[in-house]
Design a protein around this motif. Structure first.
Motif, PDB file in Angstrom:
ATOM      1  N   ALA A   1     -10.145  -0.273   7.230  1.00  0.00           N
ATOM      2  CA  ALA A   1      -9.980  -1.401   6.306  1.00  0.00           C
ATOM      3  C   ALA A   1     -11.072  -1.405   5.241  1.00  0.00           C
ATOM      4  CB  ALA A   1      -9.992  -2.713   7.094  1.00  0.00           C
ATOM      5  N   ASN A   2     -12.296  -1.112   5.644  1.00  0.00           N
ATOM      6  CA  ASN A   2     -13.398  -1.075   4.674  1.00  0.00           C
ATOM      7  C   ASN A   2     -13.215   0.051   3.672  1.00  0.00           C
ATOM      8  OD1 ASN A   2     -14.610  -3.245   5.944  1.00  0.00           O
ATOM      9  ND2 ASN A   2     -15.928  -1.981   7.232  1.00  0.00           N
ATOM     10  N   GLN A   3     -12.685   1.183   4.134  1.00  0.00           N
ATOM     11  CA  GLN A   3     -12.477   2.303   3.228  1.00  0.00           C
ATOM     12  C   GLN A   3     -11.410   1.979   2.186  1.00  0.00           C
ATOM     13  OE1 GLN A   3     -13.700   5.692   4.957  1.00  0.00           O
ATOM     14  NE2 GLN A   3     -12.538   7.180   3.769  1.00  0.00           N
TER      15      GLN A   3
ATOM     16  N   ALA B   1      -0.311   3.311  -3.062  1.00  0.00           N
ATOM     17  CA  ALA B   1      -0.162   4.573  -2.325  1.00  0.00           C
ATOM     18  C   ALA B   1      -1.158   5.618  -2.819  1.00  0.00           C
ATOM     19  CB  ALA B   1       1.267   5.085  -2.441  1.00  0.00           C
ATOM     20  N   VAL B   2      -1.361   5.681  -4.124  1.00  0.00           N
ATOM     21  CA  VAL B   2      -2.351   6.596  -4.697  1.00  0.00           C
ATOM     22  C   VAL B   2      -3.757   6.190  -4.242  1.00  0.00           C
ATOM     23  CG1 VAL B   2      -3.414   7.411  -6.837  1.00  0.00           C
ATOM     24  CG2 VAL B   2      -0.921   7.197  -6.682  1.00  0.00           C
ATOM     25  N   HIS B   3      -3.993   4.881  -4.199  1.00  0.00           N
ATOM     26  CA  HIS B   3      -5.291   4.373  -3.737  1.00  0.00           C
ATOM     27  C   HIS B   3      -5.554   4.807  -2.299  1.00  0.00           C
ATOM     28  CE1 HIS B   3      -8.611   1.683  -2.881  1.00  0.00           C
ATOM     29  NE2 HIS B   3      -7.892   1.031  -1.975  1.00  0.00           N
ATOM     30  N   VAL B   4      -4.532   4.711  -1.438  1.00  0.00           N
ATOM     31  CA  VAL B   4      -4.666   5.134  -0.041  1.00  0.00           C
ATOM     32  C   VAL B   4      -4.964   6.628   0.036  1.00  0.00           C
ATOM     33  CG1 VAL B   4      -3.460   5.399   2.167  1.00  0.00           C
ATOM     34  CG2 VAL B   4      -3.187   3.293   0.833  1.00  0.00           C
ATOM     35  N   LYS B   5      -4.230   7.399  -0.727  1.00  0.00           N
ATOM     36  CA  LYS B   5      -4.407   8.856  -0.747  1.00  0.00           C
ATOM     37  C   LYS B   5      -5.840   9.230  -1.127  1.00  0.00           C
ATOM     38  CE  LYS B   5      -2.666  12.962  -3.159  1.00  0.00           C
ATOM     39  NZ  LYS B   5      -1.693  13.479  -4.144  1.00  0.00           N
TER      40      LYS B   5
ATOM     41  N   ALA C   1      -8.532   7.150  -1.074  1.00  0.00           N
ATOM     42  CA  ALA C   1      -9.505   6.542  -0.165  1.00  0.00           C
ATOM     43  C   ALA C   1      -9.703   7.379   1.087  1.00  0.00           C
ATOM     44  CB  ALA C   1      -9.067   5.129   0.217  1.00  0.00           C
ATOM     45  N   PHE C   2      -8.615   7.973   1.577  1.00  0.00           N
ATOM     46  CA  PHE C   2      -8.683   8.758   2.809  1.00  0.00           C
ATOM     47  C   PHE C   2      -8.728  10.259   2.563  1.00  0.00           C
ATOM     48  CE2 PHE C   2      -6.340   4.948   4.781  1.00  0.00           C
ATOM     49  CZ  PHE C   2      -7.539   4.368   5.179  1.00  0.00           C
ATOM     50  N   ASN C   3      -8.727  10.640   1.296  1.00  0.00           N
ATOM     51  CA  ASN C   3      -8.843  12.055   0.923  1.00  0.00           C
ATOM     52  C   ASN C   3      -7.808  12.909   1.651  1.00  0.00           C
ATOM     53  OD1 ASN C   3      -9.903  14.329  -0.369  1.00  0.00           O
ATOM     54  ND2 ASN C   3     -11.400  14.702   1.259  1.00  0.00           N
TER      55      ASN C   3
ATOM     56  N   VAL D   1      -0.290   0.104   6.437  1.00  0.00           N
ATOM     57  CA  VAL D   1      -0.838   1.456   6.358  1.00  0.00           C
ATOM     58  C   VAL D   1      -1.080   1.952   7.776  1.00  0.00           C
ATOM     59  CG1 VAL D   1      -2.727   2.896   5.493  1.00  0.00           C
ATOM     60  CG2 VAL D   1      -1.952   0.904   4.167  1.00  0.00           C
ATOM     61  N   THR D   2      -0.371   2.999   8.176  1.00  0.00           N
ATOM     62  CA  THR D   2      -0.506   3.532   9.524  1.00  0.00           C
ATOM     63  C   THR D   2       0.048   4.943   9.581  1.00  0.00           C
ATOM     64  OG1 THR D   2      -0.131   3.032  11.874  1.00  0.00           O
ATOM     65  CG2 THR D   2       1.732   2.696  10.382  1.00  0.00           C
ATOM     66  N   GLY D   3      -0.193   5.641  10.684  1.00  0.00           N
ATOM     67  CA  GLY D   3       0.260   7.019  10.828  1.00  0.00           C
ATOM     68  C   GLY D   3       1.475   7.148  11.728  1.00  0.00           C
ATOM     69  N   ASP D   4       2.092   8.323  11.675  1.00  0.00           N
ATOM     70  CA  ASP D   4       3.184   8.700  12.591  1.00  0.00           C
ATOM     71  C   ASP D   4       4.368   7.744  12.543  1.00  0.00           C
ATOM     72  OD1 ASP D   4       1.478  10.716  13.329  1.00  0.00           O
ATOM     73  OD2 ASP D   4       0.914   9.833  15.241  1.00  0.00           O
ATOM     74  N   MET D   5       4.718   7.222  11.364  1.00  0.00           N
ATOM     75  CA  MET D   5       5.856   6.319  11.262  1.00  0.00           C
ATOM     76  C   MET D   5       7.156   7.094  11.458  1.00  0.00           C
ATOM     77  SD  MET D   5       6.908   3.218  10.872  1.00  0.00           S
ATOM     78  CE  MET D   5       5.270   2.544  10.591  1.00  0.00           C
ATOM     79  N   ASP D   6       7.946   6.698  12.471  1.00  0.00           N
ATOM     80  CA  ASP D   6       9.201   7.411  12.714  1.00  0.00           C
ATOM     81  C   ASP D   6      10.321   6.864  11.821  1.00  0.00           C
ATOM     82  OD1 ASP D   6      11.118   5.526  14.391  1.00  0.00           O
ATOM     83  OD2 ASP D   6       9.102   5.215  15.177  1.00  0.00           O
ATOM     84  N   PHE D   7      11.393   7.620  11.726  1.00  0.00           N
ATOM     85  CA  PHE D   7      12.489   7.339  10.795  1.00  0.00           C
ATOM     86  C   PHE D   7      13.081   5.944  10.994  1.00  0.00           C
ATOM     87  CE2 PHE D   7      16.990   7.486   9.631  1.00  0.00           C
ATOM     88  CZ  PHE D   7      16.939   7.993   8.341  1.00  0.00           C
TER      89      PHE D   7
END
Length: 372
Positions: free
Chosen positions: A117-119, A260-264, A266-268, A308-314
């Protein structure tokens, strides 16, 4: 500076990220080796693979703290010609212990989800999905008036009587205590076989469950009576809630594609997956490290515009879209923020304790995915 063993390091770590924060299914804790030996260097990593173990050997690390448990399912055999068996063998041969902090580190304040969240620059953070809240207790103890002030001070120093931004909170009522010391007693006040009356204060303080033992020990040590009278009551109120994920606000609203660009950035990461209308205004953001498919409803209940999270399934992505929740999936591996976060936190914490130990951030990229 004091040389330190693994038990001392992990005891300090678990004050920050206690095991009780972990989910029941989560195999956290010591996975390989032992903690009862001196530790000079600790390697912090997201995952443990052979490359990470080789790095630990090269850098003289004899303890690895990882986020993802290297042994997730119970093993019936250890065959050293398999990848997992080879890894375990290499750790044991080189006296390298491996400790895993997974969902407990996700839940911990200043842990994985706060780091994410801070990132992203989120403000006004709150827990997305509460999982842990401790009971609140009230201690009532009877003490002679002459020692009441001292006892109140000791209780406050032990952490009792802290309510919000106030410390040393207590309530006192005065009454008469009656007792008769019997043969074998060593009374502070009174005589053997004689009924005694003493003006006493009933001191009441509230305290969170995790420090109950500490407060009781401090009270018994400071109380003048040989056998003090006291009670603990469980209250309906709960202490601060802890849990998975965080929800917060962006400093300024942007549309979904801009976010989405900001997330990209921020997390490199090389790319992100996005669900939702590109022009959708985004202000309130939910973030959860790891696999977040099961938490779309929790994010929506918190009023998030995007999750914002990982491994989101279809199918979970389709469900989120139908409920008006945008998704940005930067991948599971963004939890790597814990490498720097844990190393810096523990370096500071051990320095404050006077421990002579170095925390090393892994340089191995354990992300199995690449983009073409």
């Amino acid at each position: 500076m004091k040389k330190v063993n693994g038990h001392e390091i992990i005891a300090l770590f678990e004050k920050w990220s206690p095991k009780r924060f972990a989910e029941d299914w989560d195999p956290i804790g010591l996975h390989i080796g032992q903690l009862n030996r001196q530790v000079d260097n600790v390697l912090v990593t997201l995952d443990v693979n052979e490359a990470v173990v080789e790095e630990a050997i090269a850098k003289g690390a004899n303890l690895i703290i990882a986020h993802h448990p290297p042994i997730f399912s119970p093993m019936k055999t250890i065959w050293t010609d398999t990848p997992q068996g080879r890894l375990i063998e290499k750790c044991i041969k080189h006296d390298i212990s491996v400790y895993a902090a997974h969902t407990n580190l996700d839940v911990a304040p200043k842990g994985v989800n706060d780091l994410l969240a801070n990132q992203l620059g989120l403000q006004d953070l709150e827990v997305m999905s509460p999982t842990v809240s401790d009971p609140l207790y009230k201690l009532a103890v009877f003490c002679p008036v002459s020692h009441a002030d001292e006892l109140r001070s000791v209780l406050a120093q032990a952490g009792a009587g802290a309510i919000g931004d106030y410390v040393g909170c207590s309530f006192t009522s005065t009454g008469t205590g009656r007792f008769m010391p019997s043969t074998g007693a060593n009374p502070f006040i009174g005589e053997i076989g004689k009924m005694e009356e003493v003006t006493e204060e009933r001191i009441e303080v509230v305290l969170p469950g995790p420090i109950r033992g500490k407060v009781l020990k401090a009270m018994l040590a400071a109380h003048p009576y040989e056998e003090p009278a006291y009670d603990f009551f469980v209250l309906d109120q709960r202490t601060e809630e802890f849990g998975l994920g965080r929800v917060g606000n962006l400093p300024k609203t942007m549309n979904l594609d801009q976010f989405a660009v900001h997330v990209k950035e921020a997390f490199n990461v090389a790319a992100v997956r996005v669900v939702g209308n590109p022009g959708k205004p985004v202000h309130k953001v939910a973030v959860l490290g790891g696999s977040g498919s099961k938490y779309t409803k929790a994010a929506k209940r918190k009023g998030a515009d995007v999750f914002v999270t990982g491994d989101m399934d279809f199918h979970s992505a389709q469900d989120a879209e139908s409920m008006g929740l945008a998704i940005v999936d930067p991948g599971h591996h963004v939890e790597k923020v814990m490498i720097k976060g844990v190393a810096e936190y523990m370096q500071h914490a051990t320095k404050e304790k006077g421990y002579e130990v170095n925390f090393i951030q892994t340089e191995i990229d354990t992300n199995p995915f690449r983009f073409i």
